[in-house]
Design a protein around this motif. Sequence first.
Motif, PDB file in Angstrom:
ATOM      1  N   ALA A 202       0.834  -1.206   0.000  1.00 16.56           N
ATOM      2  CA  ALA A 202       0.000   0.000   0.000  1.00 16.56           C
ATOM      3  C   ALA A 202       0.870   1.258   0.000  1.00 16.56           C
ATOM      4  CB  ALA A 202      -0.916   0.006   1.221  1.00 16.56           C
ATOM      5  N   SER A 203       2.120   1.116  -0.404  1.00 14.87           N
ATOM      6  CA  SER A 203       3.047   2.241  -0.359  1.00 14.87           C
ATOM      7  C   SER A 203       2.648   3.344  -1.341  1.00 14.87           C
ATOM      8  CB  SER A 203       4.462   1.759  -0.684  1.00 14.87           C
ATOM      9  OG  SER A 203       5.372   2.832  -0.676  1.00 14.87           O
ATOM     10  N   LYS A 204       2.859   4.580  -0.933  1.00 15.22           N
ATOM     11  CA  LYS A 204       2.634   5.728  -1.806  1.00 15.22           C
ATOM     12  C   LYS A 204       3.920   6.146  -2.515  1.00 15.22           C
ATOM     13  CE  LYS A 204      -1.691   6.468  -0.519  1.00 15.22           C
ATOM     14  NZ  LYS A 204      -2.834   6.301  -1.448  1.00 15.22           N
ATOM     15  N   GLU A 205       5.054   5.724  -1.972  1.00 10.27           N
ATOM     16  CA  GLU A 205       6.352   6.104  -2.520  1.00 10.27           C
ATOM     17  C   GLU A 205       7.149   4.864  -2.878  1.00 10.27           C
ATOM     18  OE1 GLU A 205       8.147   8.486   0.476  1.00 10.27           O
ATOM     19  OE2 GLU A 205       6.797  10.187   0.172  1.00 10.27           O
ATOM     20  N   SER A 206       8.160   5.058  -3.701  1.00  8.05           N
ATOM     21  CA  SER A 206       8.941   3.951  -4.222  1.00  8.05           C
ATOM     22  C   SER A 206       9.563   3.100  -3.113  1.00  8.05           C
ATOM     23  CB  SER A 206      10.048   4.495  -5.132  1.00  8.05           C
ATOM     24  OG  SER A 206      10.928   3.465  -5.500  1.00  8.05           O
ATOM     25  N   ILE A 207       9.406   1.786  -3.249  1.00  8.69           N
ATOM     26  CA  ILE A 207      10.054   0.839  -2.340  1.00  8.69           C
ATOM     27  C   ILE A 207      10.991  -0.102  -3.096  1.00  8.69           C
ATOM     28  CG2 ILE A 207       8.252   0.827  -0.562  1.00  8.69           C
ATOM     29  CD1 ILE A 207       7.175  -1.727  -1.993  1.00  8.69           C
ATOM     30  N   LEU A 208      10.962  -0.035  -4.428  1.00  7.34           N
ATOM     31  CA  LEU A 208      11.783  -0.905  -5.269  1.00  7.34           C
ATOM     32  C   LEU A 208      12.632  -0.043  -6.194  1.00  7.34           C
ATOM     33  CD1 LEU A 208      12.529  -3.741  -6.330  1.00  7.34           C
ATOM     34  CD2 LEU A 208      10.556  -3.579  -7.873  1.00  7.34           C
ATOM     35  N   ASN A 209      13.947  -0.135  -6.036  1.00  3.05           N
ATOM     36  CA  ASN A 209      14.868   0.692  -6.807  1.00  3.05           C
ATOM     37  C   ASN A 209      15.455  -0.077  -7.981  1.00  3.05           C
ATOM     38  OD1 ASN A 209      14.413   2.640  -4.888  1.00  3.05           O
ATOM     39  ND2 ASN A 209      16.369   2.374  -3.848  1.00  3.05           N
ATOM     40  N   ASN A 220       6.417  -7.443 -11.470  1.00  4.77           N
ATOM     41  CA  ASN A 220       4.975  -7.178 -11.438  1.00  4.77           C
ATOM     42  C   ASN A 220       4.713  -6.087 -10.405  1.00  4.77           C
ATOM     43  OD1 ASN A 220       4.101  -9.358 -13.243  1.00  4.77           O
ATOM     44  ND2 ASN A 220       4.732 -10.731 -11.585  1.00  4.77           N
ATOM     45  N   LEU A 221       4.280  -4.911 -10.847  1.00  6.10           N
ATOM     46  CA  LEU A 221       3.933  -3.814  -9.954  1.00  6.10           C
ATOM     47  C   LEU A 221       2.419  -3.812  -9.774  1.00  6.10           C
ATOM     48  CD1 LEU A 221       6.164  -0.943 -11.427  1.00  6.10           C
ATOM     49  CD2 LEU A 221       6.706  -2.504  -9.546  1.00  6.10           C
ATOM     50  N   VAL A 222       1.953  -4.030  -8.546  1.00 12.20           N
ATOM     51  CA  VAL A 222       0.544  -4.319  -8.327  1.00 12.20           C
ATOM     52  C   VAL A 222      -0.140  -3.326  -7.389  1.00 12.20           C
ATOM     53  CG1 VAL A 222      -1.080  -6.099  -7.510  1.00 12.20           C
ATOM     54  CG2 VAL A 222       1.008  -6.774  -8.730  1.00 12.20           C
ATOM     55  N   GLY A 223       0.568  -2.782  -6.403  1.00  9.52           N
ATOM     56  CA  GLY A 223      -0.096  -2.111  -5.294  1.00  9.52           C
ATOM     57  C   GLY A 223      -0.592  -0.696  -5.523  1.00  9.52           C
ATOM     58  N   ALA A 224       0.080   0.109  -6.322  1.00 10.54           N
ATOM     59  CA  ALA A 224      -0.269   1.531  -6.455  1.00 10.54           C
ATOM     60  C   ALA A 224      -1.336   1.726  -7.524  1.00 10.54           C
ATOM     61  CB  ALA A 224       0.978   2.340  -6.799  1.00 10.54           C
ATOM     62  N   HIS A 225      -2.341   2.574  -7.224  1.00 11.58           N
ATOM     63  CA  HIS A 225      -3.460   2.763  -8.154  1.00 11.58           C
ATOM     64  C   HIS A 225      -3.887   4.218  -8.267  1.00 11.58           C
ATOM     65  CE1 HIS A 225      -3.936  -1.564  -7.048  1.00 11.58           C
ATOM     66  NE2 HIS A 225      -4.043  -1.636  -8.361  1.00 11.58           N
ATOM     67  N   SER A 226      -2.955   5.139  -8.227  1.00  9.57           N
ATOM     68  CA  SER A 226      -3.295   6.546  -8.433  1.00  9.57           C
ATOM     69  C   SER A 226      -2.112   7.239  -9.097  1.00  9.57           C
ATOM     70  CB  SER A 226      -3.634   7.235  -7.106  1.00  9.57           C
ATOM     71  OG  SER A 226      -2.473   7.360  -6.292  1.00  9.57           O
ATOM     72  N   LEU A 227      -2.364   8.408  -9.655  1.00 15.29           N
ATOM     73  CA  LEU A 227      -1.310   9.127 -10.378  1.00 15.29           C
ATOM     74  C   LEU A 227      -0.228   9.666  -9.459  1.00 15.29           C
ATOM     75  CD1 LEU A 227      -3.357  11.076 -13.076  1.00 15.29           C
ATOM     76  CD2 LEU A 227      -1.753   9.199 -13.458  1.00 15.29           C
ATOM     77  N   ASN A 228      -0.503   9.756  -8.150  1.00 19.55           N
ATOM     78  CA  ASN A 228       0.507  10.287  -7.232  1.00 19.55           C
ATOM     79  C   ASN A 228       1.096   9.216  -6.317  1.00 19.55           C
ATOM     80  OD1 ASN A 228      -1.663   9.837  -5.578  1.00 19.55           O
ATOM     81  ND2 ASN A 228      -1.828  11.934  -4.816  1.00 19.55           N
ATOM     82  N   SER A 229       0.917   7.950  -6.671  1.00 19.62           N
ATOM     83  CA  SER A 229       1.521   6.884  -5.871  1.00 19.62           C
ATOM     84  C   SER A 229       2.308   5.942  -6.778  1.00 19.62           C
ATOM     85  CB  SER A 229       0.446   6.103  -5.095  1.00 19.62           C
ATOM     86  OG  SER A 229      -0.460   5.474  -5.977  1.00 19.62           O
ATOM     87  N   ARG A 230       3.312   5.299  -6.185  1.00 18.95           N
ATOM     88  CA  ARG A 230       4.177   4.410  -6.971  1.00 18.95           C
ATOM     89  C   ARG A 230       4.851   3.414  -6.038  1.00 18.95           C
ATOM     90  NH1 ARG A 230       8.972   8.639  -8.594  1.00 18.95           N
ATOM     91  NH2 ARG A 230       9.318   7.075 -10.198  1.00 18.95           N
ATOM     92  N   LYS A 252      -4.683   7.315 -16.535  1.00 19.60           N
ATOM     93  CA  LYS A 252      -5.508   7.956 -15.521  1.00 19.60           C
ATOM     94  C   LYS A 252      -5.157   7.559 -14.096  1.00 19.60           C
ATOM     95  CE  LYS A 252      -9.482   8.604 -18.583  1.00 19.60           C
ATOM     96  NZ  LYS A 252     -10.926   8.344 -18.818  1.00 19.60           N
ATOM     97  N   GLU A 253      -4.474   6.408 -13.919  1.00 21.42           N
ATOM     98  CA  GLU A 253      -4.231   5.893 -12.573  1.00 21.42           C
ATOM     99  C   GLU A 253      -2.809   5.395 -12.338  1.00 21.42           C
ATOM    100  OE1 GLU A 253      -8.619   3.950 -11.665  1.00 21.42           O
ATOM    101  OE2 GLU A 253      -7.078   2.668 -12.520  1.00 21.42           O
ATOM    102  N   GLY A 254      -1.992   5.354 -13.362  1.00 20.63           N
ATOM    103  CA  GLY A 254      -0.714   4.644 -13.275  1.00 20.63           C
ATOM    104  C   GLY A 254       0.463   5.493 -12.849  1.00 20.63           C
ATOM    105  N   GLY A 255       0.518   5.844 -11.568  1.00 19.98           N
ATOM    106  CA  GLY A 255       1.625   6.655 -11.080  1.00 19.98           C
ATOM    107  C   GLY A 255       2.980   6.024 -11.305  1.00 19.98           C
ATOM    108  N   ASP A 256       3.085   4.703 -11.211  1.00 23.58           N
ATOM    109  CA  ASP A 256       4.364   4.031 -11.455  1.00 23.58           C
ATOM    110  C   ASP A 256       4.929   4.368 -12.825  1.00 23.58           C
ATOM    111  OD1 ASP A 256       5.290   2.199  -9.280  1.00 23.58           O
ATOM    112  OD2 ASP A 256       3.253   1.435  -9.447  1.00 23.58           O
ATOM    113  N   ILE A 257       4.046   4.568 -13.790  1.00 26.12           N
ATOM    114  CA  ILE A 257       4.474   4.873 -15.154  1.00 26.12           C
ATOM    115  C   ILE A 257       4.410   6.373 -15.438  1.00 26.12           C
ATOM    116  CG2 ILE A 257       4.132   4.333 -17.588  1.00 26.12           C
ATOM    117  CD1 ILE A 257       4.800   1.914 -15.761  1.00 26.12           C
ATOM    118  N   MET A 258       3.354   7.016 -14.988  1.00 23.62           N
ATOM    119  CA  MET A 258       3.134   8.406 -15.375  1.00 23.62           C
ATOM    120  C   MET A 258       4.030   9.379 -14.623  1.00 23.62           C
ATOM    121  SD  MET A 258       1.196   7.830 -17.792  1.00 23.62           S
ATOM    122  CE  MET A 258       1.053   9.555 -18.278  1.00 23.62           C
TER     123      MET A 258
END
Length: 327
Positions: A202-209, A220-230, A252-258
Amino acid sequence: MPLRVIDSIAIRGLLPMSKCIDLMRSAMIATSSGNVNLPVRSVAPVLNKTGLLAQMPGSSNELKHYGIKLLSLHSANTKKALPAIQGLVVMFEAETGIPVAILEAAQITAIRTAAASGLATQLLSREDAKTCGIFGNGVQAVSHIEAIKAVRPIEKVVVWGRNAEKTKAFTKEQQESVDCEVIATSDPTEAAQCDVVCTVTASKESILNGSWVKPGAHINLVGAHSLNSREADSELVANSLIYVDSMESTLKEGGDIMIPVEEGVICESDIKGEIGKLLMGDVAGRERDEQITLYKSHGIFTQDLYAADYVLAKANDANAGTFIDDF
């Protein structure tokens, strides 16, 4: 007309992981071929700010039912020994619109999310992948271990979580039910060095470098589901071949990418494409052993719909569930 109610125990018995992985193949092709009506999920905060209420509707030309998933998300529930995500999937007969079933949503979500990651891993990871790193120690961690083991010859699972004691307890429990080595680690780089890595937090910030991940890995990136979380940093995303379940959801939701796109580290065109497009042969997959592949999961309702439609069919055959008469 009676309304069938299917609880989590029944769902677990009717929806084996290996079958759900096959269902996700059909679901992803349907999504990418435009054979589904799939509005992006809507999420509304609860007035007292203790949680969120989400709704995800959808229909497919291939199925006998359409439906909607209603979910509540209360992160504080984990401190009360309650699931953070709870909800229902309501299914309607496609021809008449008659409501025919209510399914417990958390179990459907747990299985289909992991099954989609399993499908991506089957398509993109190296066939000789033997180790799996898990970031997180909740329900999705359990189901992802099962899914990755279903598609690759995993011999060792390494689990990292922020709460060390909870992580140790989790791995001890998993070791009793999984036929491979399962260990806890306090060092996230140890989990990141595995052949397949799944982030289910449920992390909002990067935990995998990116600097931790070895060449040839699949993520597989699964947990983040908003534009301001990753869950992953921009270096990892930039160094990877990127695949998603839905381009619309990504934008619209992929903070990890966007977030990396906004930073100028990558461009939208660097996204290779949807998993469905990969299955259809419209985009290429892994071409060299040393490439890092990355699947960003958003959890689109097509996955729930295909899983729920299958469960409903099996429940009808087995006369499983309970009934609300004269609904």
